[in-house]
Write a protein that holds these residues in place. Structure first.
Motif, PDB file in Angstrom:
ATOM      1  N   SER A 103       0.829  -1.202   0.000  1.00  0.00           N
ATOM      2  CA  SER A 103       0.000   0.000   0.000  1.00  0.00           C
ATOM      3  C   SER A 103       0.863   1.252   0.000  1.00  0.00           C
ATOM      4  O   SER A 103       0.584   2.215  -0.732  1.00  0.00           O
ATOM      5  CB  SER A 103      -0.911  -0.013   1.226  1.00  0.00           C
ATOM      6  OG  SER A 103      -1.671   1.182   1.301  1.00  0.00           O
ATOM      7  N   VAL A 104       1.928   1.246   0.794  1.00  0.00           N
ATOM      8  CA  VAL A 104       2.836   2.397   0.836  1.00  0.00           C
ATOM      9  C   VAL A 104       3.510   2.586  -0.514  1.00  0.00           C
ATOM     10  O   VAL A 104       3.656   3.712  -1.009  1.00  0.00           O
ATOM     11  CB  VAL A 104       3.879   2.223   1.955  1.00  0.00           C
ATOM     12  CG1 VAL A 104       4.937   3.323   1.882  1.00  0.00           C
ATOM     13  CG2 VAL A 104       3.205   2.234   3.319  1.00  0.00           C
ATOM     14  N   GLU A 105       3.928   1.486  -1.138  1.00  0.00           N
ATOM     15  CA  GLU A 105       4.578   1.577  -2.442  1.00  0.00           C
ATOM     16  C   GLU A 105       3.622   2.116  -3.497  1.00  0.00           C
ATOM     17  O   GLU A 105       4.018   2.894  -4.364  1.00  0.00           O
ATOM     18  CB  GLU A 105       5.118   0.203  -2.847  1.00  0.00           C
ATOM     19  CG  GLU A 105       6.308  -0.245  -2.001  1.00  0.00           C
ATOM     20  CD  GLU A 105       6.760  -1.654  -2.339  1.00  0.00           C
ATOM     21  OE1 GLU A 105       5.985  -2.392  -2.998  1.00  0.00           O
ATOM     22  OE2 GLU A 105       7.874  -2.025  -1.946  1.00  0.00           O
ATOM     23  N   ALA A 106       2.342   1.707  -3.411  1.00  0.00           N
ATOM     24  CA  ALA A 106       1.349   2.218  -4.359  1.00  0.00           C
ATOM     25  C   ALA A 106       1.157   3.721  -4.182  1.00  0.00           C
ATOM     26  O   ALA A 106       1.049   4.470  -5.163  1.00  0.00           O
ATOM     27  CB  ALA A 106       0.024   1.480  -4.170  1.00  0.00           C
ATOM     28  N   LYS A 107       1.135   4.168  -2.935  1.00  0.00           N
ATOM     29  CA  LYS A 107       1.008   5.607  -2.671  1.00  0.00           C
ATOM     30  C   LYS A 107       2.214   6.366  -3.197  1.00  0.00           C
ATOM     31  O   LYS A 107       2.084   7.480  -3.712  1.00  0.00           O
ATOM     32  CB  LYS A 107       0.835   5.845  -1.172  1.00  0.00           C
ATOM     33  CG  LYS A 107      -0.506   5.385  -0.633  1.00  0.00           C
ATOM     34  CD  LYS A 107      -0.607   5.625   0.861  1.00  0.00           C
ATOM     35  CE  LYS A 107      -1.948   5.149   1.402  1.00  0.00           C
ATOM     36  NZ  LYS A 107      -2.060   5.338   2.874  1.00  0.00           N
ATOM     37  N   LEU A 108       3.399   5.762  -3.063  1.00  0.00           N
ATOM     38  CA  LEU A 108       4.600   6.412  -3.578  1.00  0.00           C
ATOM     39  C   LEU A 108       4.528   6.568  -5.089  1.00  0.00           C
ATOM     40  O   LEU A 108       4.868   7.629  -5.634  1.00  0.00           O
ATOM     41  CB  LEU A 108       5.836   5.601  -3.193  1.00  0.00           C
ATOM     42  CG  LEU A 108       7.170   6.110  -3.748  1.00  0.00           C
ATOM     43  CD1 LEU A 108       7.455   7.516  -3.225  1.00  0.00           C
ATOM     44  CD2 LEU A 108       8.305   5.174  -3.390  1.00  0.00           C
ATOM     45  N   ARG A 109       4.053   5.517  -5.764  1.00  0.00           N
ATOM     46  CA  ARG A 109       3.923   5.606  -7.227  1.00  0.00           C
ATOM     47  C   ARG A 109       2.937   6.713  -7.614  1.00  0.00           C
ATOM     48  O   ARG A 109       3.146   7.437  -8.599  1.00  0.00           O
ATOM     49  CB  ARG A 109       3.486   4.256  -7.798  1.00  0.00           C
ATOM     50  CG  ARG A 109       4.580   3.184  -7.761  1.00  0.00           C
ATOM     51  CD  ARG A 109       4.185   1.973  -8.575  1.00  0.00           C
ATOM     52  NE  ARG A 109       3.060   1.267  -7.987  1.00  0.00           N
ATOM     53  CZ  ARG A 109       3.184   0.295  -7.092  1.00  0.00           C
ATOM     54  NH1 ARG A 109       4.379  -0.075  -6.659  1.00  0.00           N
ATOM     55  NH2 ARG A 109       2.110  -0.335  -6.620  1.00  0.00           N
ATOM     56  N   GLU A 110       1.855   6.853  -6.829  1.00  0.00           N
ATOM     57  CA  GLU A 110       0.887   7.915  -7.109  1.00  0.00           C
ATOM     58  C   GLU A 110       1.516   9.293  -6.926  1.00  0.00           C
ATOM     59  O   GLU A 110       1.309  10.205  -7.731  1.00  0.00           O
ATOM     60  CB  GLU A 110      -0.321   7.770  -6.180  1.00  0.00           C
ATOM     61  CG  GLU A 110      -1.183   6.547  -6.462  1.00  0.00           C
ATOM     62  CD  GLU A 110      -2.309   6.411  -5.451  1.00  0.00           C
ATOM     63  OE1 GLU A 110      -2.450   7.322  -4.588  1.00  0.00           O
ATOM     64  OE2 GLU A 110      -3.051   5.414  -5.521  1.00  0.00           O
ATOM     65  N   ARG A 111       2.298   9.449  -5.855  1.00  0.00           N
ATOM     66  CA  ARG A 111       2.941  10.741  -5.597  1.00  0.00           C
ATOM     67  C   ARG A 111       3.969  11.061  -6.683  1.00  0.00           C
ATOM     68  O   ARG A 111       4.109  12.219  -7.091  1.00  0.00           O
ATOM     69  CB  ARG A 111       3.627  10.728  -4.229  1.00  0.00           C
ATOM     70  CG  ARG A 111       2.693  10.532  -3.054  1.00  0.00           C
ATOM     71  CD  ARG A 111       1.700  11.689  -2.937  1.00  0.00           C
ATOM     72  NE  ARG A 111       0.837  11.516  -1.777  1.00  0.00           N
ATOM     73  CZ  ARG A 111      -0.297  10.840  -1.774  1.00  0.00           C
ATOM     74  NH1 ARG A 111      -0.717  10.271  -2.897  1.00  0.00           N
ATOM     75  NH2 ARG A 111      -1.021  10.746  -0.682  1.00  0.00           N
ATOM     76  N   GLU A 112       4.685  10.039  -7.132  1.00  0.00           N
ATOM     77  CA  GLU A 112       5.662  10.258  -8.197  1.00  0.00           C
ATOM     78  C   GLU A 112       4.962  10.689  -9.480  1.00  0.00           C
ATOM     79  O   GLU A 112       5.457  11.557 -10.208  1.00  0.00           O
ATOM     80  CB  GLU A 112       6.477   8.988  -8.427  1.00  0.00           C
ATOM     81  CG  GLU A 112       7.452   8.678  -7.295  1.00  0.00           C
ATOM     82  CD  GLU A 112       8.150   7.346  -7.477  1.00  0.00           C
ATOM     83  OE1 GLU A 112       7.606   6.491  -8.209  1.00  0.00           O
ATOM     84  OE2 GLU A 112       9.225   7.161  -6.894  1.00  0.00           O
ATOM     85  N   ALA A 113       3.796  10.087  -9.749  1.00  0.00           N
ATOM     86  CA  ALA A 113       3.028  10.485 -10.935  1.00  0.00           C
ATOM     87  C   ALA A 113       2.549  11.931 -10.790  1.00  0.00           C
ATOM     88  O   ALA A 113       2.575  12.701 -11.760  1.00  0.00           O
ATOM     89  CB  ALA A 113       1.837   9.544 -11.129  1.00  0.00           C
ATOM     90  N   ASP A 114       2.111  12.299  -9.572  1.00  0.00           N
ATOM     91  CA  ASP A 114       1.683  13.684  -9.334  1.00  0.00           C
ATOM     92  C   ASP A 114       2.847  14.652  -9.550  1.00  0.00           C
ATOM     93  O   ASP A 114       2.674  15.740 -10.116  1.00  0.00           O
ATOM     94  CB  ASP A 114       1.160  13.828  -7.901  1.00  0.00           C
ATOM     95  CG  ASP A 114      -0.156  13.100  -7.682  1.00  0.00           C
ATOM     96  OD1 ASP A 114      -0.822  12.783  -8.682  1.00  0.00           O
ATOM     97  OD2 ASP A 114      -0.499  12.843  -6.515  1.00  0.00           O
TER      98      ASP A 114
END
Length: 229
Positions: free
Chosen positions: A177-188
């Protein structure tokens, strides 16, 4: 030029990514180190004990019942022969419900079962397989039918001429879940940089490595496949 709003969005996104990246790296490093130490120690101990399984059942169970990760053993037919308390907690099945049953039919999602059965048949004959002596990540099933990410280390043990499988599994739902959030933040962050037309770069001091953002490559009119200088 860039508008104040665009710069504010960029800075907020960049700060968010840096904080989350620091957190996930710390969690991942500590978790991986702990997992490797625990699994290496446990596998070494269990291999020694299983060589004399008939006289070491009590000690074997003692190791498994004190482990934080799921400890599971199966026979040459893929039937569960040992199911630790941590396995009960992680998967939701009690030992009474699963011991003596085929592990893949209960824990593997349907789309994986045929390949799992085929791979285990090879393991039963040779003690070899693409997952043996490796740590792998895949989806597993809980008793309630929900899927979750599992990190699993598999070892082969030969007892009385038959190959047995020892699996040590860890629920990595929180890490995923943390890794998925990181990918979202990187996309942002990438989108904010594109809108603001501002690039960024990171310098890894330890490895003396520089990483450029996609927007910085565009600003410099360079191919992203080329290493930054």
């Amino acid at each position: 030029g860039e508008t104040p709003d665009a710069l504010a969005i960029l800075l907020a996104a960049f700060a968010s990514v840096l904080v989350l990246l620091s957190r996930i790296n710390s969690v991942r490093l500590a978790d991986n180190i702990r997992l490797r130490i625990e699994q290496s120690t446990l596998i070494a101990d269990l291999r020694r004990l299983t060589a004399a399984l008939q006289t070491s059942n009590d000690r074997f169970r003692g190791f498994g019942e004190n482990a934080h990760d799921a400890v599971v053993t199966t026979d040459a037919k893929g039937l569960v022969t040992y199911w630790s308390p941590a396995a009960e907690r992680i998967f939701g099945f009690s030992a009474n419900e699963i011991v003596g049953h085929k592990i893949h039919m209960l824990l593997a999602p349907k789309r994986y079962r045929q390949d799992a059965e085929k791979g285990f048949a090879e393991f039963a004959r040779t003690g070899q397989g693409p997952l043996v002596n490796k740590t792998v990540h895949f989806s597993a099933l809980r008793k309630n039918g929900s899927e979750f990410p599992l990190e699993l280390s598999i070892s082969a043990m030969q007892v009385s001429g038959h190959w047995l499988a020892l699996g040590i599994g860890r629920d990595v739902t929180e890490r995923s879940s943390v890794e998925a959030k990181l990918r979202e933040r990187e996309a942002d962050l990438r989108e904010a940089q594109r809108l603001a037309h501002i690039g960024s770069w990171l310098w890894d001091l330890k490895n003396d490595a520089v990483t450029w953002s996609e927007e910085l490559y565009r600003i410099m009119h360079l191919d992203p496949a080329s290493p930054p200088t």
